[in-house]
Design an enzyme around this catalytic site. Sequence first.
Site, mmCIF file in Angstrom:
data_model
loop_
_atom_site.group_PDB
_atom_site.id
_atom_site.type_symbol
_atom_site.label_atom_id
_atom_site.label_comp_id
_atom_site.label_asym_id
_atom_site.label_seq_id
_atom_site.Cartn_x
_atom_site.Cartn_y
_atom_site.Cartn_z
ATOM 1 N N HIS A 40 -5.240 -3.600 -2.539
ATOM 2 C CA HIS A 40 -4.876 -2.689 -3.631
ATOM 3 C C HIS A 40 -4.723 -3.410 -4.968
ATOM 4 C CE1 HIS A 40 -4.305 0.700 -0.884
ATOM 5 N NE2 HIS A 40 -3.887 -0.227 -0.039
ATOM 6 N N SER A 75 0.796 -1.228 0.000
ATOM 7 C CA SER A 75 0.000 0.000 0.000
ATOM 8 C C SER A 75 0.824 1.271 0.000
ATOM 9 C CB SER A 75 -0.942 0.001 1.202
ATOM 10 O OG SER A 75 -0.199 0.008 2.407
ATOM 11 N N LYS A 115 -11.576 0.530 -2.212
ATOM 12 C CA LYS A 115 -10.516 1.160 -2.999
ATOM 13 C C LYS A 115 -10.950 1.200 -4.463
ATOM 14 C CE LYS A 115 -7.294 0.467 0.678
ATOM 15 N NZ LYS A 115 -8.209 0.176 1.772
HETATM 16 N N1 PMP Z 1 -5.122 -3.800 4.004
HETATM 17 C C1 PMP Z 1 -4.413 -2.912 3.291
HETATM 18 C C2 PMP Z 1 -3.242 -3.391 2.513
HETATM 19 C C3 PMP Z 1 -4.786 -1.567 3.257
HETATM 20 O O1 PMP Z 1 -4.080 -0.687 2.567
HETATM 21 C C4 PMP Z 1 -5.925 -1.165 3.992
HETATM 22 C C5 PMP Z 1 -6.430 0.267 4.000
HETATM 23 N N2 PMP Z 1 -5.595 1.251 3.760
HETATM 24 C C6 PMP Z 1 -6.615 -2.113 4.736
HETATM 25 C C7 PMP Z 1 -6.196 -3.434 4.717
HETATM 26 C C8 PMP Z 1 -7.817 -1.731 5.547
HETATM 27 O O2 PMP Z 1 -8.929 -1.606 4.728
HETATM 28 P P1 PMP Z 1 -10.150 -0.672 5.131
HETATM 29 O O3 PMP Z 1 -9.787 0.712 4.732
HETATM 30 O O4 PMP Z 1 -11.301 -1.223 4.362
HETATM 31 O O5 PMP Z 1 -10.326 -0.807 6.604
#
Ligand code: PMP
Length: 390
Positions: free
Chosen positions: A207, A179, A238
């Site tokens: 992602h 991410s 996303k």
């Molecule tokens: N896993 C990854 C790799 C993320 O980047 C994110 C959010 N930035 C999450 C889990 C959490 O997802 P959510 O925003 O739906 O809570």
Amino acid sequence: MLDAFLKEQLADLDRKNLRRSLRCVDGAQDRTIVMGGKAYLNFCSNNYLGLAADPRLKEAAVSALTRSGFGSGASRLVCGTLSEHRELEERLAAFKGTESCLIFNCGYMANVGIISSLFGRGDLILCDRLNHASILDGIVLSRASFRRYPHRDMQALERLLQRSGGCKKKVIITESVFSMDGDVAPLDEIIRLAREYGVVVMVDDAHGTGVLGEKGKGAAEHFNCSQDVDIQMGTLSKALGSFGAYCCGSKCLMDFLINKARSFVYTTALPPAVAAASLKALDILETEPERRKTLWKNTRFVLESLQNLGFDTMHSRTPIIPVLIKEEERALTFSRRLFEQGILVSAIRPPTVPARTARLRLTVTARHSQEDCECLIQKMQKIGRDLCLI
Ligand code: PMP
């Protein structure tokens, strides 16, 4: 007394350029975003396919609201599964090519619930060093032993596997697209090692979903390994522009999670309108492949232009494009200068990324035009020179 203690800690964050604060947005998340009455080009959301403000998602949500109301009343184990939940799970299982699916209220809750319910004392979790905070929090809650391998380092992972005797269950957990770095886990290698050492594989495809793969089905499609990943987790917030998360895998896995994942059992179900918007996003993802084409065209243009200018984009190969700056203060200055010139890009600092790797995290979407991307590059060049980065 509490406030005095907190103020001291906040002042410490200030001194280290690590303090964070919130900014208010008026209106929708789209190509541009309005703040304080001014429009900014938005190069920092995870809205990769530009669906967050799509009128069709809104319409789908409104008709679900009219049909099923807003709140979902209670946990699904108490008040029952609504038709929107069921339909979304069936659709996601078909999309991912798995036997079954369970939706969670967000990715954070999915990771915490899945990992802490499946693994416990006596188990071993092997985890990429750059995995998301929600994965780490799930691991801490699980009380399993865990070892982190250096980012994407398969030799180090194999060494850990060689020394992993005596544990009950073993699992390798990785993000697909990282991410904050935008690089891709070597999933083919991970699966090969997992098979050789008899280890479970869990992939966080937050992602990758909607972005990777010929049809946007994510990392498993990209690596052609859907049947080899035991636990496929991802988010709907996303590329799909909605909200919530999924876990795809076997029916037995879902039956277990329904009984044991505390972030599923002890929380109110996702509002039906949100599930309906996700379903519509899946329709659009499947019928409008041109969105993904534009996303990748923009990605290639921005990535190559930044590299040609001499910026360090680390190992990114995806719409997440880091520009490594290292010092927190300089990263903040860069982000602020872009903001003054009408472009929104966040500076990412520790603890989100390791010490001395502060960076800008640029994300491109299918909604950006060629002119938007050129405008970004031009401003990056000017500010990058002023700050002696290129
Ligand atoms: N896993 C990854 C790799 C993320 O980047 C994110 C959010 N930035 C999450 C889990 C959490 O997802 P959510 O925003 O739906 O809570």
